[in-house]
Write a protein that holds these residues in place. Structure first.
Motif, short mmCIF file in Angstrom:
data_model
loop_
_atom_site.label_atom_id
_atom_site.label_comp_id
_atom_site.label_asym_id
_atom_site.label_seq_id
_atom_site.Cartn_x
_atom_site.Cartn_y
_atom_site.Cartn_z
N LEU A 111 35.37 11.22 30.53
CA LEU A 111 35.29 10.28 29.41
C LEU A 111 36.44 10.44 28.41
O LEU A 111 37.05 9.45 28.01
N GLY A 112 36.73 11.67 28.00
CA GLY A 112 37.72 11.90 26.96
C GLY A 112 39.11 11.39 27.29
O GLY A 112 39.83 10.87 26.44
N ALA A 113 39.51 11.55 28.55
CA ALA A 113 40.84 11.10 28.96
C ALA A 113 40.85 9.66 29.42
O ALA A 113 41.92 9.05 29.53
N GLU A 114 39.68 9.10 29.69
CA GLU A 114 39.61 7.76 30.28
C GLU A 114 39.35 6.66 29.25
O GLU A 114 40.06 5.66 29.19
N MET A 115 38.31 6.83 28.45
CA MET A 115 37.88 5.74 27.58
C MET A 115 38.93 5.33 26.54
O MET A 115 39.24 4.14 26.41
N PRO A 116 39.55 6.26 25.80
CA PRO A 116 40.58 5.84 24.83
C PRO A 116 41.75 5.13 25.49
O PRO A 116 42.29 4.16 24.94
N MET A 117 42.14 5.61 26.67
CA MET A 117 43.23 4.97 27.40
C MET A 117 42.88 3.53 27.76
O MET A 117 43.70 2.61 27.61
N ARG A 118 41.65 3.28 28.20
CA ARG A 118 41.23 1.92 28.57
C ARG A 118 41.19 1.02 27.33
O ARG A 118 41.59 -0.15 27.40
N VAL A 119 40.73 1.56 26.20
CA VAL A 119 40.62 0.75 24.99
C VAL A 119 42.01 0.35 24.48
O VAL A 119 42.26 -0.82 24.16
N PHE B 45 33.17 0.10 29.08
CA PHE B 45 33.99 1.19 29.65
C PHE B 45 33.16 2.46 29.79
O PHE B 45 33.20 3.14 30.82
N CYS B 46 32.41 2.81 28.74
CA CYS B 46 31.60 4.03 28.79
C CYS B 46 30.55 3.95 29.89
O CYS B 46 30.33 4.92 30.63
N ALA B 47 29.90 2.79 30.02
CA ALA B 47 28.88 2.63 31.06
C ALA B 47 29.49 2.76 32.45
O ALA B 47 28.92 3.41 33.34
#
Length: 371
Positions: free
Chosen positions: A110-118, A90-92
């Protein structure tokens, strides 16, 4: 406050506050005195509203212990550990297109996207629907300056948004938390061995989705802000990534995304010769406890080499955050992947903005200048 008024009373907003590490350490595990069943946010406690049954984060024993044990069984360290390759992926996917840019907003990117995807991946929610659920969660916590939470529609996002996913998963099981919750057997408060009802699964999923998005996103923002303000530490981390796990602990100590939590005081209790009366709301100032000089030497210094031990950031006792391991994993991976691509950054502070929410503290926008 911590030094001069360790038992602080705010008359205007009618709450007491404890800010020393030892007082938080004593009070948070004491659920008989400081109850969670009326909420853990000041606005919710003072509203006197009815908490929906089965809401794990707003329960006390024995019901809390029954429900928490069930979630612990499906939220295992092994499952969290297995997420790391996907979190890196996700980060990449997010950061690679930004390589070569001179600036970008760390929160939006990143801050709003990565936790949501996880969390979406963990629950089994399609990617196309994840942003909408994240935005509903954010909106529930948001406040206006000087204002309070809007509790007119309850304390959580409408669990009905997950109903279709749960019905689909019942007929199409998969390797996700939602499927595990649908099938897990447990012994309920009446001694009956059973699985969760549809409504109970809805409540669990709603709690996990809400808790997993907001706070970890704020952690990513504090990573960006603190390492911009401490460039020597950032350069050291870029040169030696083995230091990253302890750096995440120091960031969590120094700027906890959830700086305080509230409890309903069920009985009179004394701290420092002063009584907090039954019926009061008590705020545990976790951020202040994390910087208590009785606990940490030179606590206002940011030190990625600090020996930290037990933080107050994730709470203590029966309500210790179930997602602590996941938050640490996401923070560690996010920092590692960020440094791999952007070993140097600063912040355009003129464009940075703190979010206004009821219970978490962090950046709504954080423009990084990279080069």
């Amino acid at each position: 406050m911590r030094e001069e008024a360790p038992v602080y009373h705010n008359e205007k907003y009618n709450f007491y506050a404890l800010s020393r590490y030892a007082d938080c350490e004593r009070g948070l595990p004491d659920w008989q005195t400081f109850q969670n069943s009326r909420g853990n946010i000041l606005d919710i406690i003072q509203s006197g509203m009815e908490i929906p049954p089965g809401t794990l984060i707003f329960e006390d024993p024995p019901m809390h212990d029954i429900h928490r044990k069930l979630l612990v069984r499906v939220f295992t360290p092994r499952r969290i550990g297995e997420l790391e390759p996907r979190v890196r992926e996700f980060c990449a996917r997010i950061l690679d297109p930004l390589v070569g840019a001179t600036s970008f907003d760390l929160i939006a990117a990143l801050g709003a996207e990565m936790p949501m995807r996880v969390i979406g991946m963990l629950l089994g929610i399609p990617e196309a629907d994840q942003a909408g659920i994240r935005d509903l969660t954010d909106e529930k916590l948001r406040t206006e300056s000087g204002g309070r939470m809007d509790l007119s529609e309850g304390v959580m996002i409408d669990s009905g948004v997950f109903a279709d996913y749960i019905d689909w998963r019942r007929d199409h099981p998969s390797n996700d938390l939602m499927t595990d919750l649908l099938n897990a057997e447990f012994t309920d408060e009446n001694g009956l061995v059973r699985t969760l009802t549809r409504d109970e699964v809805l409540t669990y999923v709603t709690v996990v989705a809400g808790a997993g998005n907001e706070t970890t996103g704020r952690l990513v923002g504090w990573i960006g802000a603190l390492l911009a303000r401490n460039p020597d530490a950032r350069r050291e981390l870029a040169a030696d990534p083995s230091l990253i796990p302890n750096a995440i602990e120091e960031i969590l100590r120094y700027e906890p995304p959830g700086p305080f939590m509230a409890r309903y005081t069920a009985t009179d209790v004394e701290f420092h010769g002063q009584t907090i009366p039954a019926g009061s709301a008590t705020m545990f100032m976790l951020a202040a406890a994390n910087r208590d000089p009785r606990r940490y030497t030179d606590p206002d210094r940011f030190d990625i080499h600090r020996k930290i031990g037990q933080l107050m950031t994730f709470g203590l006792g029966g309500h210790y955050c179930l997602g602590a391991a996941l938050a640490r994993l996401e923070g560690r991976v996010a920092l590692d992947e960020l440094l791999r691509r952007f070993p140097d950054w600063d912040v355009d502070w003129s464009g940075a903005k703190l979010a206004q929410t009821s219970s978490v503290r962090g950046w709504e926008t954080l423009p990084l200048v990279v080069g």
